[in-house]
Motif scaffolding. Structure first.
Motif, PDB file in Angstrom:
ATOM      1  N   VAL A 153      36.765  24.352  44.361  1.00 19.94           N
ATOM      2  CA  VAL A 153      35.519  23.662  44.313  1.00 19.94           C
ATOM      3  C   VAL A 153      34.289  24.504  44.049  1.00 19.94           C
ATOM      4  N   ARG A 154      33.683  24.273  42.843  1.00 19.08           N
ATOM      5  CA  ARG A 154      32.842  25.250  42.221  1.00 19.08           C
ATOM      6  C   ARG A 154      31.331  25.105  42.958  1.00 19.08           C
ATOM      7  N   VAL A 155      31.145  26.201  43.955  1.00 21.56           N
ATOM      8  CA  VAL A 155      30.042  26.208  44.620  1.00 21.56           C
ATOM      9  C   VAL A 155      29.990  27.845  44.711  1.00 21.56           C
ATOM     10  N   ALA A 156      28.698  28.193  43.769  1.00 24.81           N
ATOM     11  CA  ALA A 156      28.747  29.632  43.538  1.00 24.81           C
ATOM     12  C   ALA A 156      28.652  30.502  44.708  1.00 24.81           C
ATOM     13  N   TRP A 157      27.716  30.122  45.717  1.00 28.69           N
ATOM     14  CA  TRP A 157      27.596  31.161  46.827  1.00 28.69           C
ATOM     15  C   TRP A 157      28.907  30.993  47.755  1.00 28.69           C
ATOM     16  N   HIS A 225      43.152  36.647  27.674  1.00 30.38           N
ATOM     17  CA  HIS A 225      43.276  35.157  27.488  1.00 30.38           C
ATOM     18  C   HIS A 225      42.400  34.902  26.322  1.00 30.38           C
ATOM     19  N   ALA A 226      41.224  35.144  26.279  1.00 32.18           N
ATOM     20  CA  ALA A 226      40.229  34.986  25.189  1.00 32.18           C
ATOM     21  C   ALA A 226      40.458  35.421  23.791  1.00 32.18           C
ATOM     22  N   LEU A 227      41.171  36.523  23.860  1.00 37.02           N
ATOM     23  CA  LEU A 227      41.676  36.936  22.313  1.00 37.02           C
ATOM     24  C   LEU A 227      43.101  36.865  22.003  1.00 37.02           C
ATOM     25  N   LEU A 228      43.885  36.284  22.776  1.00 36.40           N
ATOM     26  CA  LEU A 228      45.236  35.734  22.436  1.00 36.40           C
ATOM     27  C   LEU A 228      45.518  34.576  21.688  1.00 36.40           C
ATOM     28  N   PRO A 229      46.067  34.510  20.687  1.00 43.09           N
ATOM     29  CA  PRO A 229      46.503  33.294  19.791  1.00 43.09           C
ATOM     30  C   PRO A 229      47.226  32.261  20.313  1.00 43.09           C
ATOM     31  N   LEU A 230      46.782  31.764  21.622  1.00 41.63           N
ATOM     32  CA  LEU A 230      47.555  30.552  22.274  1.00 41.63           C
ATOM     33  C   LEU A 230      47.160  29.325  21.830  1.00 41.63           C
ATOM     34  N   PRO A 231      47.939  28.537  21.494  1.00 41.49           N
ATOM     35  CA  PRO A 231      47.512  26.994  20.654  1.00 41.49           C
ATOM     36  C   PRO A 231      46.958  26.315  22.109  1.00 41.49           C
ATOM     37  N   ASN A 232      45.942  25.641  21.665  1.00 43.49           N
ATOM     38  CA  ASN A 232      45.272  24.686  22.567  1.00 43.49           C
ATOM     39  C   ASN A 232      44.974  25.189  24.054  1.00 43.49           C
ATOM     40  N   LYS A 233      44.678  26.425  23.930  1.00 43.34           N
ATOM     41  CA  LYS A 233      44.358  27.148  25.327  1.00 43.34           C
ATOM     42  C   LYS A 233      43.303  26.833  26.085  1.00 43.34           C
ATOM     43  N   GLY A 234      42.269  26.516  25.401  1.00 43.80           N
ATOM     44  CA  GLY A 234      40.960  26.060  25.999  1.00 43.80           C
ATOM     45  C   GLY A 234      39.952  27.165  26.397  1.00 43.80           C
ATOM     46  N   GLY A 235      39.147  26.893  27.244  1.00 43.55           N
ATOM     47  CA  GLY A 235      38.088  28.035  27.455  1.00 43.55           C
ATOM     48  C   GLY A 235      38.712  29.041  28.270  1.00 43.55           C
ATOM     49  N   SER A 236      37.790  30.299  28.557  1.00 37.09           N
ATOM     50  CA  SER A 236      38.161  31.255  29.450  1.00 37.09           C
ATOM     51  C   SER A 236      37.167  31.317  30.658  1.00 37.09           C
ATOM     52  N   ASP A 237      36.400  30.174  30.715  1.00 37.47           N
ATOM     53  CA  ASP A 237      35.646  29.997  31.854  1.00 37.47           C
ATOM     54  C   ASP A 237      34.843  31.086  32.347  1.00 37.47           C
ATOM     55  N   TRP A 238      33.945  31.823  31.071  1.00 38.64           N
ATOM     56  CA  TRP A 238      33.200  32.967  31.124  1.00 38.64           C
ATOM     57  C   TRP A 238      31.842  32.546  32.224  1.00 38.64           C
ATOM     58  N   GLY A 239      31.429  31.404  32.330  1.00 35.70           N
ATOM     59  CA  GLY A 239      30.555  30.885  33.567  1.00 35.70           C
ATOM     60  C   GLY A 239      30.901  31.396  34.921  1.00 35.70           C
ATOM     61  N   TYR A 240      32.080  31.439  35.055  1.00 33.54           N
ATOM     62  CA  TYR A 240      32.558  31.772  36.459  1.00 33.54           C
ATOM     63  C   TYR A 240      33.056  33.208  36.751  1.00 33.54           C
ATOM     64  N   ALA A 241      33.106  33.736  35.418  1.00 36.56           N
ATOM     65  CA  ALA A 241      33.748  35.285  35.660  1.00 36.56           C
ATOM     66  C   ALA A 241      32.923  36.300  36.178  1.00 36.56           C
ATOM     67  N   TRP A 242      31.603  36.027  36.433  1.00 38.18           N
ATOM     68  CA  TRP A 242      30.823  36.985  37.103  1.00 38.18           C
ATOM     69  C   TRP A 242      31.266  37.300  38.705  1.00 38.18           C
ATOM     70  N   VAL A 243      31.755  35.979  39.207  1.00 36.61           N
ATOM     71  CA  VAL A 243      31.887  35.955  40.710  1.00 36.61           C
ATOM     72  C   VAL A 243      33.175  36.878  41.014  1.00 36.61           C
ATOM     73  N   PRO A 244      34.302  36.742  40.416  1.00 34.79           N
ATOM     74  CA  PRO A 244      35.595  37.693  40.753  1.00 34.79           C
ATOM     75  C   PRO A 244      35.107  39.218  40.565  1.00 34.79           C
ATOM     76  N   VAL A 245      34.212  39.563  39.573  1.00 38.47           N
ATOM     77  CA  VAL A 245      33.654  40.927  39.549  1.00 38.47           C
ATOM     78  C   VAL A 245      32.821  41.554  40.607  1.00 38.47           C
TER      79      VAL A 245
END
Length: 264
Positions: A153-157, A225-245
């Protein structure tokens, strides 16, 4: 210990951590894997054993921090910051190496999974409008969970709070029982207990976000994940990436403060 020992130890240890931790996620997720659909228990125990193996391997060289939040907490606790960049660099590099090794080990399964129309097809898959393409690129792709975490469930706080709380538990356990005699990281005697703590966090607190509790564990594989040549891999969800950092770093700092007040 020297800077080179720290860097090598953290690189090797974190690579093993992500190879085995990401490996169990791949085993449970990917089509044509013998362990597919093994479930959350397999993932949590797989990550626990990954921590155990990584700590035992890297402790003689670097003290086995394997986590920027642990390194930050120890620096706050001891007031010694000189090796923090070396630890963090080794951890990030090791996490990227481990993620790449997961891809190599499961190469055929990735190809089968990401070319299966039942998995990457589905409603709206043929929508090539600019809006649909943008949504697919920004969102989490079908195998991103093998590499990095994401919220149910995407609730940032709330997502941030979950990562902070889980990391406090982990880092307090490391600081109170896992430090070796020099006080510079996990010794081998603390490895089993710390691994079990990671299993406990996964079982109890992992449901909302996938329990990154480690910035390198999430950021390094997300980059891969963002760099690998995976077919149909979709996005890397960078909008969420700050939370687990950010969440684990805050949690590590709070844990160090608790330790200094209550235990030091």
């Amino acid at each position: 210990m020297s800077s080179s020992d720290i860097f090598i130890g953290e690189t090797i240890g974190t690579a093993i951590l992500i190879l085995l931790g990401g490996g169990v996620c791949a085993a449970v997720t990917l089509k044509a894997s013998k362990a597919r659909n093994a479930g959350w228990l397999a993932i949590t125990f797989g990550w626990g054993f990954a921590v155990l193996t990584a700590v035992y391997t890297s402790a003689p060289l670097s003290g086995a921090h394997l986590n920027p939040a642990v390194t930050l907490a120890i620096a706050i606790k001891d007031g010694d910051w000189k090796n923090v960049p070396v630890y963090w660099a080794g951890q990030l590099l090791g996490a990227m190496i481990g993620a790449a090794l997961v891809w190599i080990a499961y190469y055929g399964q990735f190809q089968a999974h990401l070319t299966d129309r039942e998995i990457v097809g589905g409603p709206g898959a043929q929508d090539t409008t600019a809006k649909a393409v943008e949504a697919q690129e920004k969102g989490a792709g079908p195998v991103l969970g093998i590499f990095s975490t994401g919220p149910e469930v995407r609730v940032a706080w709330q997502n941030l709070a979950t990562e902070i709380i889980g990391t406090i538990v982990l880092v307090l356990a490391v600081l109170t029982q896992g430090l070796n005699d020099k006080g510079n990281g996990l010794g081998t005697l603390g490895a089993l207990i710390t691994a079990l703590v990671v299993v406990s966090i996964g079982l109890s607190l992992g449901g909302p976000t996938g329990y990154a509790i480690n910035p390198a564990r999430d950021l390094g594989p997300r980059i891969v994940h963002a760099l690998l040549p995976l077919p149909n891999k979709g996005g890397s969800d960078w909008g969420y990436a700050w939370v687990p950092v950010v969440g684990p770093l805050i949690g590590g700092a709070i844990a160090a403060g608790i330790y200094n007040v209550a235990f030091a």
